[in-house]
Scaffold this active site. Structure first.
Site, short mmCIF file in Angstrom:
data_model
loop_
_atom_site.label_atom_id
_atom_site.label_comp_id
_atom_site.label_asym_id
_atom_site.label_seq_id
_atom_site.Cartn_x
_atom_site.Cartn_y
_atom_site.Cartn_z
N HIS A 214 -9.81 0.70 4.92
CA HIS A 214 -8.50 0.99 5.52
C HIS A 214 -8.69 1.95 6.69
O HIS A 214 -9.49 2.88 6.62
CB HIS A 214 -7.54 1.58 4.49
CG HIS A 214 -6.13 1.57 5.00
ND1 HIS A 214 -5.66 2.55 5.86
CD2 HIS A 214 -5.11 0.69 4.83
CE1 HIS A 214 -4.40 2.26 6.18
NE2 HIS A 214 -4.05 1.15 5.56
N LYS B 221 0.03 4.24 -0.28
CA LYS B 221 -0.61 5.41 0.34
C LYS B 221 -0.40 6.67 -0.52
O LYS B 221 -0.38 6.58 -1.75
CB LYS B 221 -0.12 5.59 1.79
CG LYS B 221 -0.31 4.29 2.58
CD LYS B 221 -0.09 4.43 4.06
CE LYS B 221 -0.28 3.06 4.73
NZ LYS B 221 -0.22 3.10 6.18
N SER C 50 3.27 -2.23 10.39
CA SER C 50 4.71 -2.28 10.66
C SER C 50 5.37 -3.59 10.25
O SER C 50 6.29 -4.07 10.93
CB SER C 50 5.01 -1.95 12.14
OG SER C 50 4.62 -0.61 12.41
N GLU D 185 -5.48 -5.21 10.32
CA GLU D 185 -4.44 -4.21 10.58
C GLU D 185 -4.76 -3.49 11.89
O GLU D 185 -5.59 -2.57 11.90
CB GLU D 185 -4.41 -3.18 9.45
CG GLU D 185 -4.06 -3.75 8.10
CD GLU D 185 -3.47 -2.69 7.17
OE1 GLU D 185 -2.31 -2.85 6.79
OE2 GLU D 185 -4.15 -1.69 6.86
N ASN E 197 0.87 -1.18 0.00
CA ASN E 197 0.00 0.00 0.00
C ASN E 197 0.90 1.22 0.00
O ASN E 197 1.52 1.55 1.01
CB ASN E 197 -0.90 -0.04 1.25
CG ASN E 197 -1.78 1.20 1.35
OD1 ASN E 197 -1.78 2.05 0.46
ND2 ASN E 197 -2.53 1.30 2.44
N GLY F 168 2.28 2.18 10.91
CA GLY F 168 3.21 3.30 10.81
C GLY F 168 3.87 3.67 12.13
O GLY F 168 4.47 4.73 12.25
N GLU G 138 -7.02 4.37 7.76
CA GLU G 138 -6.82 5.80 7.50
C GLU G 138 -8.07 6.40 6.87
O GLU G 138 -8.41 7.56 7.09
CB GLU G 138 -5.57 6.00 6.62
CG GLU G 138 -4.31 5.80 7.47
CD GLU G 138 -3.12 5.21 6.74
OE1 GLU G 138 -3.07 5.26 5.50
OE2 GLU G 138 -2.22 4.67 7.42
#
Ligand code: 13P
Length: 255
Positions: A102, A15, A219, A174, A13, A180, A104
């Site tokens: 996702h 991003k 991560s 996730e 991904n 991150g 985010e």
């Protein structure tokens, strides 16, 4: 591959990173090394930003195990939706996968379970393969709500799957606190969460749920990829930061 295991998927991904030239460069570096053999029988999916899908799909055109996907789309065929992008437009650029749910998009862009469900069903209906992301925040985990959050996200997203679409569905677990942050779920945490997701999928989809790949994301790095891939019910990895560099992503693909 573990006996009885599914063909693993390693997904990147990207991003909101990389200009077109940068995306093309990374994709070309990956292409050189990703013969069928080095992909180790694994399937690879790359999710670049919209503006780079055509370039990356061009680099991998005809590749037997690498596909390209879209990080986002709007769930309508076409219409007056300023700033949005349809699946037809993305298919035209070479995308065959789509990400939904996702964290985010849920937590920064405000996507609800209801919208995630609508997008998941729509993309499957349109013939795309879908990687549905689920995962708890640290506060939810600390409040003992892991199972509750995973059930809510999974049940709502899978409530109305179109017929004959199961073979195109993958789920990515996730944990939000691992994205991150450099904090990866330990083997015990990942095992426990993946077992819970598998149980949910079996409850919702019956025996057919056995063939839905469940990926881990958060991560993932070259030095933890192999350990994660060996865990029961971990059928692949969804990689953010470490997928931006061709060498580190290749190490993960081949882990
Ligand atoms: P990182 O690998 O950078 O933690 O990102 C994970 C992710 O969000 C992939 O979708």
């Amino acid at each position: 591959m573990k006996e009885g295991g599914l063909r693993k998927i390693v997904a990147a991904n990207w991003k909101m990173y990389k200009t077109r030239g940068e995306a093309e460069k990374t994709a070309s570096e990956l292409r050189v090394s990703m013969t069928e053999e080095t992909a180790g029988g694994r399937r690879v999916v790359i999710f670049p930003s919209f503006t780079n899908i055509a370039a990356v799909a061009g680099v991998f055109a005809g590749h037997p195990s690498v596909s390209v996907g879209a990080q986002n789309f709007y769930p309508a065929v076409e219409g007056a939706f300023t700033g949005e992008t349809s699946l037809n437009m993305l298919r035209d650029l070479g995308a065959t996968w789509a990400l939904t749910g996702h964290s985010e998009r849920r937590h920064i862009l405000g996507e609800t379970d209801e919208l995630v469900a609508r997008k998941t069903a729509f993309a499957l209906q349109e013939g795309f393969s879908v990687m549905l992301c689920i995962g708890e925040t640290l506060a939810q985990r600390e409040a003992g709500e892991l199972d509750k959050v995973l059930s809510r996200q999974t049940e709502s997203a899978l409530a109305a799957l179109p017929p004959d679409s199961l073979g195109r569905l993958a789920i990515a677990y996730e944990p939000v606190w691992a994205i991150g942050t450099g904090k990866v779920a330990g083997p015990t945490e990942a095992l426990e969460a993946h077992a819970a997701v598998r149980a949910l999928v079996l409850k919702l989809l019956g025996d057919a749920g056995r063939s839905v790949p469940i990926l881990y994301g958060g991560s993932v790095k070259p030095d933890n990829a192999a350990t994660l891939l060996e865990l029961d019910n971990v059928d692949g990895l969804l990689v953010g930061g470490a997928s931006l560099n061709s060498q580190s992503f290749l190490q993960i693909v081949n882990a």
